[in-house]
Design a protein around this motif. Structure first.
Motif, PDB file in Angstrom:
ATOM      1  N   VAL A  38      41.054  48.081  36.007  1.00  0.00           N
ATOM      2  CA  VAL A  38      40.327  49.351  35.904  1.00  0.00           C
ATOM      3  C   VAL A  38      41.215  50.568  36.150  1.00  0.00           C
ATOM      4  CG1 VAL A  38      38.022  48.454  36.392  1.00  0.00           C
ATOM      5  CG2 VAL A  38      39.486  49.165  38.296  1.00  0.00           C
ATOM      6  N   ARG A  39      42.341  50.378  36.829  1.00  0.00           N
ATOM      7  CA  ARG A  39      43.264  51.489  37.087  1.00  0.00           C
ATOM      8  C   ARG A  39      44.699  50.984  37.053  1.00  0.00           C
ATOM      9  NH1 ARG A  39      40.065  52.488  41.199  1.00  0.00           N
ATOM     10  NH2 ARG A  39      41.548  51.878  42.787  1.00  0.00           N
ATOM     11  N   GLY A  40      45.557  51.753  36.448  1.00  0.00           N
ATOM     12  CA  GLY A  40      46.981  51.452  36.462  1.00  0.00           C
ATOM     13  C   GLY A  40      47.338  50.199  35.687  1.00  0.00           C
ATOM     14  N   GLN A  41      48.594  49.789  35.833  1.00  0.00           N
ATOM     15  CA  GLN A  41      49.118  48.609  35.153  1.00  0.00           C
ATOM     16  C   GLN A  41      49.295  47.504  36.185  1.00  0.00           C
ATOM     17  OE1 GLN A  41      49.689  48.404  31.779  1.00  0.00           O
ATOM     18  NE2 GLN A  41      50.120  46.250  32.148  1.00  0.00           N
ATOM     19  N   TRP A  42      48.365  46.553  36.216  1.00  0.00           N
ATOM     20  CA  TRP A  42      48.404  45.430  37.162  1.00  0.00           C
ATOM     21  C   TRP A  42      49.690  44.650  36.951  1.00  0.00           C
ATOM     22  CZ3 TRP A  42      45.018  44.222  41.020  1.00  0.00           C
ATOM     23  CH2 TRP A  42      45.151  42.968  41.610  1.00  0.00           C
ATOM     24  N   SER A  47      47.459  49.974  41.326  1.00  0.00           N
ATOM     25  CA  SER A  47      46.585  49.505  40.245  1.00  0.00           C
ATOM     26  C   SER A  47      45.428  48.716  40.843  1.00  0.00           C
ATOM     27  CB  SER A  47      47.362  48.649  39.235  1.00  0.00           C
ATOM     28  OG  SER A  47      47.867  47.475  39.833  1.00  0.00           O
ATOM     29  N   GLU A  63      36.175  45.661  44.078  1.00  0.00           N
ATOM     30  CA  GLU A  63      37.461  46.044  43.527  1.00  0.00           C
ATOM     31  C   GLU A  63      38.585  45.524  44.422  1.00  0.00           C
ATOM     32  OE1 GLU A  63      38.152  50.167  41.742  1.00  0.00           O
ATOM     33  OE2 GLU A  63      39.101  50.331  43.716  1.00  0.00           O
ATOM     34  N   VAL A  65      42.777  46.244  45.064  1.00  0.00           N
ATOM     35  CA  VAL A  65      43.852  47.193  44.808  1.00  0.00           C
ATOM     36  C   VAL A  65      45.181  46.572  45.223  1.00  0.00           C
ATOM     37  CG1 VAL A  65      44.733  49.500  45.367  1.00  0.00           C
ATOM     38  CG2 VAL A  65      42.269  49.107  45.258  1.00  0.00           C
TER      39      VAL A  65
END
Length: 175
Positions: A38-42, A47, A63, A65
């Motif tokens: 859902v955010r950033g590049q895992w 991310s 979630e 992180v």
């Protein structure tokens, strides 16, 4: 602190490839039924992936992180569990011959989970980790196989008789 390890019979890179794919989180993490970045590049620091937990007719969205990432060897996560708070999870990969020793370390970090943390909670986390590492092993081992190591690398060289020494028999176990 709940720490558990498992030897997975593939290279550390094969295990890392699974950990580094945020879409596969639900395939090996116990309790999750779906996951997506859902955010950033895992798995870059900061991310996040969202995941769903299903308990009977209820669905809870949470979630996770990335808080620390040493590419190829360690992933540090903070899993959010709603009113229960958060947990710190570290997954460390160590080369073990041609295989990978995976060490999972988890403990409550913030919220109710941290305040009510006790031996019973530790036992539940241990059971969860056993299942989680078994799932991770199945997934990784289905995807790759390690390079075959030689007997010398494995430390399983056949013992050799010393040169110039005749074998002798002892009586009563004493030499």
């Amino acid at each position: 602190m709940a720490v558990r390890h498992r030897l997975i019979k593939v290279s550390p890179q094969t295990v890392w490839d699974v950990l580094a794919d945020g879409t596969r989180y639900a395939e090996w993490v116990v309790g999750t039924s779906a996951s997506e970045p859902v955010r950033g590049q895992w798995p870059e620091v900061g991310s996040a992936i969202a995941y769903e937990i299903r308990v009977g007719p209820w669905r809870l969205s949470n979630e996770t992180v990335v808080r620390y990432c040493d590419e190829g060897s360690e992933l540090g996560l903070e899993a959010r569990a709603g009113v229960l708070g958060t947990a710190r999870i570290s997954v460390e990969l160590r080369p073990w011959g041609p295989y990978c020793l995976v060490i999972a370390d988890e403990h409550p970090l913030q919220g109710v989970g941290g305040k009510l943390h006790n031996v019973g909670v530790e036992a539940l986390i241990q059971v969860r980790h056993r299942t989680m590492l078994a799932r991770l092993a199945r997934l990784c081992e289905a995807e790759g196989s390690p390079r075959r190591e030689s007997p010398e690398e494995a430390g399983t060289e056949r013992p050799r008789k010393p040169r110039g020494m005749a074998a002798h028999r002892t009586v009563g176990g004493h030499g």
